[in-house]
Write an enzyme that holds these catalytic residues in place. Sequence first.
Site, PDB file in Angstrom:
ATOM      1  N   GLY A 190       0.823  -1.198   0.000  1.00 49.02           N
ATOM      2  CA  GLY A 190       0.000   0.000   0.000  1.00 49.02           C
ATOM      3  C   GLY A 190       0.855   1.245   0.000  1.00 49.02           C
ATOM      4  O   GLY A 190       2.078   1.197  -0.093  1.00 49.02           O
ATOM      5  N   CYS A 191       0.209   2.361   0.099  1.00 53.39           N
ATOM      6  CA  CYS A 191       0.877   3.662   0.091  1.00 53.39           C
ATOM      7  C   CYS A 191       1.596   3.866   1.406  1.00 53.39           C
ATOM      8  O   CYS A 191       1.070   4.498   2.313  1.00 53.39           O
ATOM      9  CB  CYS A 191      -0.138   4.775  -0.048  1.00 53.39           C
ATOM     10  SG  CYS A 191      -0.669   5.018  -1.698  1.00 53.39           S
ATOM     11  N   GLY A 192       2.798   3.378   1.516  1.00 50.13           N
ATOM     12  CA  GLY A 192       3.534   3.593   2.759  1.00 50.13           C
ATOM     13  C   GLY A 192       2.846   2.905   3.912  1.00 50.13           C
ATOM     14  O   GLY A 192       2.844   3.391   5.029  1.00 50.13           O
TER      15      GLY A 192
END
Lengths: 263, 263
Positions: B105-107
Amino acid sequence: MDSLTEAFPVLRLSDKGSESVEDVVVRESPLTIILNDQELATLLCTPADLKHLAIGFLFSEGLVKGRDRIRKVMVDERVGVVRVEADGIEDTGGNAVFKRFITSGCGRGASFYSAADVQGRIKVDSRLEITASEILALVRGFQGRSTLYRATGGVHSAALCDTRGILLFSEDIGRHNAIDKIFGQCIWADIVTDDRIVITSGRISSEILIKVARRNIPMIVSKSAPTNLGLNLATDLGVTLVGFARGKRMNVYTHDWRVKRDD
Amino acid sequence: MDSLTEAFPVLRLSDKGSESVEDVVVRESPLTIILNDQELATLLCTPADLKHLAIGFLFSEGLVKGRDRIRKVMVDERVGVVRVEADGIEDTGGNAVFKRFITSGCGRGASFYSAADVQGRIKVDSRLEITASEILALVRGFQGRSTLYRATGGVHSAALCDTRGILLFSEDIGRHNAIDKIFGQCIWADIVTDDRIVITSGRISSEILIKVARRNIPMIVSKSAPTNLGLNLATDLGVTLVGFARGKRMNVYTHDWRVKRDD
């Protein structure tokens, strides 16, 4: 700010030829969150506001319900660890806690599988109203604050606002992290989120919408697009969702009675 | 394409006034992946190419090593479930499998905590060379293929290319999912990825870089920014990382010997 970026040599090619220059890139660091001596998760993040990120993450995942449950927070910035001691953590029975944790990110999981799972649990109650020009002014202020984005192009940002201006602002490589940092700060410092507005640089998916509704926030604004599941949840949970807020335009998708036209 | 979008009423505000119109938004659906009768994860995704997404996810997470390990894949598109039967799945001993899964995922997680964790495991071996103008032509073709993005503004895209053109293309609300769909298809259909190029619409973080290096892909190109951890991994793992590829410009950050200047 300096510790959030790194200089990196780059070969820049264009129709004018090539040049070797230094570019500024955003730092990405692991943060391990330990809750009551149990290692829960390692996030990749922008290494700032680690305490708020950890608290916001635990709240978003439903593990820590509020400030009064948190006994102690210890941050080790050097190794990237936050230890949280909290009361009232459900006994998760082995796998359960980890199973719940398969969540978040860019379409990388689901805390809730469908709108039905959250209906009845949360419904935002707010009579907030704001004019269209006030929203656009908030968005302009939001973009002006994004110093790390302007330096690196590599981060998302999020803000908590009232109708007059930005109250809290954060930047992170992850759009979820940026919002969790804001909410972690609200929880830690007892900052009220009722009748507030969240602005995000990212797309508004179901998980983002649920985060916001859980804080009883009646409006979320983005320059980006929503998903259908984000919109359906916004409709059901009483959140005004504004997308594509850019320049002088915006799309008000749900509960548009909160947005007053300027005279 | 139709089943990937939904019409939604919207109040569109601009300096010319307001109008009630219909907007097209991207669909977001849960996909539950079941491996050998064990429910592993629920991803939120764009509901297309579910089989490839599931296989790509299992490969990215290191659970399924290759095509020959997969006995059977059953897709139930209506309920959003993919069941995979595979051999050679490590006994994960309770929590271990879930702990690994706090990733992506995003970070939002880390399969690997640092470059040191992956060094020695994978190192891309390829003598691929390509000219700058060939890269820019690939990027133009890539943008031309993004029909769902043009319709909704709400998805990422990814492509597998050779020096002459796009071989595989996918779109998804998640940047990880878009790449996993490409690699899932490569694994399922025995499509060689050596000496190929990946283009992504998203930022190049450490997790994206690791995915690409695992497929022995020597070059990743994005219109967006890299992170410092993505760059350090690219340096160590032998991947040429090209960022900010837009119009006639690009930044070649690592292993720039693969990019030939046009005469």
